[in-house]
Design a protein around this motif. Structure first.
Motif, PDB file in Angstrom:
ATOM      1  N   PRO A 232     102.698  16.775 -49.847  1.00 53.60           N
ATOM      2  CA  PRO A 232     102.268  18.085 -50.331  1.00 53.60           C
ATOM      3  C   PRO A 232     101.959  18.140 -51.825  1.00 53.60           C
ATOM      4  N   GLY A 233     102.522  17.218 -52.582  1.00 55.71           N
ATOM      5  CA  GLY A 233     102.389  17.292 -54.034  1.00 55.71           C
ATOM      6  C   GLY A 233     101.230  16.479 -54.571  1.00 55.71           C
ATOM      7  N   GLU A 234     101.148  16.429 -55.912  1.00 54.90           N
ATOM      8  CA  GLU A 234     100.073  15.705 -56.585  1.00 54.90           C
ATOM      9  C   GLU A 234     100.360  14.210 -56.620  1.00 54.90           C
ATOM     10  N   VAL A 235      99.334  13.422 -56.341  1.00 56.79           N
ATOM     11  CA  VAL A 235      99.453  11.971 -56.313  1.00 56.79           C
ATOM     12  C   VAL A 235      98.305  11.360 -57.119  1.00 56.79           C
ATOM     13  N   LEU A 236      98.628  10.388 -57.961  1.00 57.37           N
ATOM     14  CA  LEU A 236      97.624   9.614 -58.682  1.00 57.37           C
ATOM     15  C   LEU A 236      97.569   8.220 -58.075  1.00 57.37           C
ATOM     16  N   LEU A 237      96.365   7.776 -57.696  1.00 59.70           N
ATOM     17  CA  LEU A 237      96.159   6.453 -57.119  1.00 59.70           C
ATOM     18  C   LEU A 237      95.330   5.624 -58.100  1.00 59.70           C
ATOM     19  N   TRP A 238      95.969   4.662 -58.779  1.00 59.37           N
ATOM     20  CA  TRP A 238      95.251   3.810 -59.739  1.00 59.37           C
ATOM     21  C   TRP A 238      94.956   2.469 -59.080  1.00 59.37           C
ATOM     22  N   HIS A 239      93.719   1.987 -59.268  1.00 59.25           N
ATOM     23  CA  HIS A 239      93.366   0.701 -58.666  1.00 59.25           C
ATOM     24  C   HIS A 239      92.280   0.015 -59.480  1.00 59.25           C
ATOM     25  N   GLY A 240      92.363  -1.306 -59.562  1.00 65.34           N
ATOM     26  CA  GLY A 240      91.297  -2.097 -60.153  1.00 65.34           C
ATOM     27  C   GLY A 240      90.284  -2.473 -59.090  1.00 65.34           C
ATOM     28  N   GLU A 241      89.007  -2.275 -59.378  1.00 69.26           N
ATOM     29  CA  GLU A 241      87.957  -2.549 -58.399  1.00 69.26           C
ATOM     30  C   GLU A 241      87.861  -4.032 -58.041  1.00 69.26           C
ATOM     31  N   GLN A 242      88.371  -4.915 -58.894  1.00 69.82           N
ATOM     32  CA  GLN A 242      88.274  -6.349 -58.631  1.00 69.82           C
ATOM     33  C   GLN A 242      89.551  -6.928 -58.018  1.00 69.82           C
ATOM     34  N   ASP A 243      90.412  -6.076 -57.531  1.00 67.07           N
ATOM     35  CA  ASP A 243      91.681  -6.504 -56.926  1.00 67.07           C
ATOM     36  C   ASP A 243      91.413  -7.213 -55.598  1.00 67.07           C
ATOM     37  N   VAL A 244      91.935  -8.438 -55.438  1.00 71.56           N
ATOM     38  CA  VAL A 244      91.782  -9.173 -54.180  1.00 71.56           C
ATOM     39  C   VAL A 244      93.120  -9.342 -53.461  1.00 71.56           C
ATOM     40  N   PHE A 245      94.193  -8.803 -54.040  1.00 69.40           N
ATOM     41  CA  PHE A 245      95.502  -8.857 -53.386  1.00 69.40           C
ATOM     42  C   PHE A 245      95.766  -7.576 -52.596  1.00 69.40           C
ATOM     43  N   SER A 246      95.464  -6.441 -53.195  1.00 67.19           N
ATOM     44  CA  SER A 246      95.481  -5.141 -52.519  1.00 67.19           C
ATOM     45  C   SER A 246      94.093  -4.531 -52.759  1.00 67.19           C
ATOM     46  N   PRO A 247      93.168  -4.680 -51.835  1.00 67.69           N
ATOM     47  CA  PRO A 247      91.791  -4.242 -52.088  1.00 67.69           C
ATOM     48  C   PRO A 247      91.684  -2.750 -52.422  1.00 67.69           C
ATOM     49  N   PRO A 248      90.758  -2.373 -53.309  1.00 64.65           N
ATOM     50  CA  PRO A 248      90.622  -0.971 -53.716  1.00 64.65           C
ATOM     51  C   PRO A 248      90.254  -0.033 -52.571  1.00 64.65           C
ATOM     52  N   SER A 249      89.711  -0.570 -51.492  1.00 62.15           N
ATOM     53  CA  SER A 249      89.401   0.279 -50.337  1.00 62.15           C
ATOM     54  C   SER A 249      90.641   0.952 -49.783  1.00 62.15           C
ATOM     55  N   HIS A 250      91.819   0.363 -50.017  1.00 60.59           N
ATOM     56  CA  HIS A 250      93.067   0.958 -49.543  1.00 60.59           C
ATOM     57  C   HIS A 250      93.363   2.260 -50.292  1.00 60.59           C
ATOM     58  N   SER A 251      93.158   2.258 -51.606  1.00 57.62           N
ATOM     59  CA  SER A 251      93.356   3.497 -52.376  1.00 57.62           C
ATOM     60  C   SER A 251      92.297   4.534 -52.029  1.00 57.62           C
ATOM     61  N   ARG A 252      91.075   4.079 -51.785  1.00 51.40           N
ATOM     62  CA  ARG A 252      90.035   5.032 -51.386  1.00 51.40           C
ATOM     63  C   ARG A 252      90.396   5.715 -50.065  1.00 51.40           C
ATOM     64  N   TRP A 253      90.901   4.934 -49.129  1.00 48.11           N
ATOM     65  CA  TRP A 253      91.300   5.497 -47.829  1.00 48.11           C
ATOM     66  C   TRP A 253      92.395   6.552 -48.012  1.00 48.11           C
ATOM     67  N   LEU A 254      93.376   6.223 -48.830  1.00 50.24           N
ATOM     68  CA  LEU A 254      94.475   7.167 -49.075  1.00 50.24           C
ATOM     69  C   LEU A 254      93.981   8.407 -49.814  1.00 50.24           C
ATOM     70  N   ALA A 255      93.101   8.221 -50.782  1.00 51.29           N
ATOM     71  CA  ALA A 255      92.590   9.357 -51.552  1.00 51.29           C
ATOM     72  C   ALA A 255      91.866  10.353 -50.658  1.00 51.29           C
ATOM     73  N   ALA A 256      91.223   9.860 -49.598  1.00 51.33           N
ATOM     74  CA  ALA A 256      90.495  10.743 -48.683  1.00 51.33           C
ATOM     75  C   ALA A 256      91.427  11.510 -47.753  1.00 51.33           C
ATOM     76  N   ARG A 257      92.698  11.130 -47.707  1.00 48.68           N
ATOM     77  CA  ARG A 257      93.621  11.740 -46.748  1.00 48.68           C
ATOM     78  C   ARG A 257      94.777  12.505 -47.382  1.00 48.68           C
ATOM     79  N   ILE A 258      95.166  12.145 -48.575  1.00 51.41           N
ATOM     80  CA  ILE A 258      96.242  12.871 -49.251  1.00 51.41           C
ATOM     81  C   ILE A 258      95.630  14.118 -49.881  1.00 51.41           C
ATOM     82  N   PRO A 259      96.118  15.300 -49.531  1.00 50.20           N
ATOM     83  CA  PRO A 259      95.440  16.548 -49.940  1.00 50.20           C
ATOM     84  C   PRO A 259      95.221  16.698 -51.437  1.00 50.20           C
TER      85      PRO A 259
END
Length: 289
Positions: A232-259
């Motif tokens: 329910p609260g505010e969330v900041l998702l920081w990610h480097g676009e060149q990350d190959v260990f945790s791909p940035p698409s994971h943060s994008r997916w979460l950003a589209a779902r966390i209100p």
């Protein structure tokens, strides 16, 4: 200041409190593998900013007792025990890499106590609908997470000897990583101070056993125990676009779902750039209200 905290089920957690003990509290979740000795601003910097940073070893790491079969959501009982022991009513949470899903769990399941939450280079749930979970991920991580998904017993067989080798020579993990580091990550890791901190961190993480690492991998590839969309609260998702260990698409997916999520994706940054982003993220965490 270091102390041991007892949980309601009788386990002990090793906790490190940095900065101003009367300052605004932030609970930090370390990476995988990792420990309370991982990346953090220096105590004097935190003190000058009126901030107390509380880091602890997740179960099975460092000085904390193991919790076999733990899920990501099980972090809530440990964070609650730590906050109660330290007399913290409300606090912010931040997690880096493997600690990031745990920070999201606190935001989802402890909304009455968590003021704000932030993640750096997070993973998304393994069953994330519509996400190609392995796309853009380094081959080594793909193999490890595929084993964790299909053959949980095989994770211990793979990680136990690797953890023993790293415990004997922590440089081994950095050497293993070197083959898959992107240019931005190589620039961060070649710094002598960063390398020294990482070596202490990895050595402490695996000092007693490999099970923190094993249990993390299994938890990431199993149901997390909460839906990020329920935060329910505010969330900041920081990610480097060149990350190959945790791909940035994971943060994008979460950003589209966390209100109430804000995604910050840095084009020139990779996984280990999160070490330098942490101070800015702490500023955001404590700016609410």
């Amino acid at each position: 200041m270091r102390r041991r905290v007892r949980t309601t089920d009788g386990r002990h957690l090793t906790v490190e409190r940095l900065g101003d003990p009367r300052g605004r509290p932030v609970i930090l979740m370390h990476g995988t593998p990792g420990s309370r000795l991982g990346p953090a601003p220096r105590g004097m910097v935190l003190y000058q900013r009126g901030t107390q940073l509380i880091a602890y070893d997740r179960p099975g790491y460092g000085g904390s007792d193991r919790l076999p079969g733990r899920s990501v959501a099980d972090v809530v009982q440990d964070v609650t025990a730590i906050a109660d022991a330290l007399g913290l009513d409300r606090f912010a949470v931040v997690g880096r890499s493997g600690g990031a899903p745990h920070a999201l769990a606190c935001a989802a399941l402890l909304p009455e106590r968590v003021t704000r939450a932030a993640t750096l280079v997070t993973l998304a749930p393994r069953d994330a609908d519509g996400l190609d979970w392995f796309a853009g991920m380094t081959p080594h991580n793909v193999r490890e997470y595929q084993v964790a998904t299909r053959d949980p017993e095989g994770v211990a067989a793979r990680l136990t000897p690797r953890a023993e080798a790293i415990r004997a020579n922590p440089v081994q993990l950095l050497e293993d990583l070197r083959r898959e580091l992107t240019a931005p990550d190589r620039l961060v890791v070649k710094d002598a101070g960063v390398r020294s901190m990482l070596l202490r961190n990895y050595q402490e993480a695996l000092r007693r056993s490999p099970y923190g690492w094993i249990d993390d991998a299994l938890a990431f590839c199993s149901p997390w125990g909460f839906d990020p969309a329920d935060i329910p609260g505010e969330v900041l998702l920081w990610h480097g676009e060149q990350d190959v260990f945790s791909p940035p698409s994971h943060s994008r997916w979460l950003a589209a779902r966390i209100p109430h999520a804000t995604a910050v994706l840095e084009p020139a940054a990779a996984h280990f750039d999160a070490l330098h982003a942490l101070p800015r993220v702490l500023t955001w965490l404590l700016a609410e209200g």
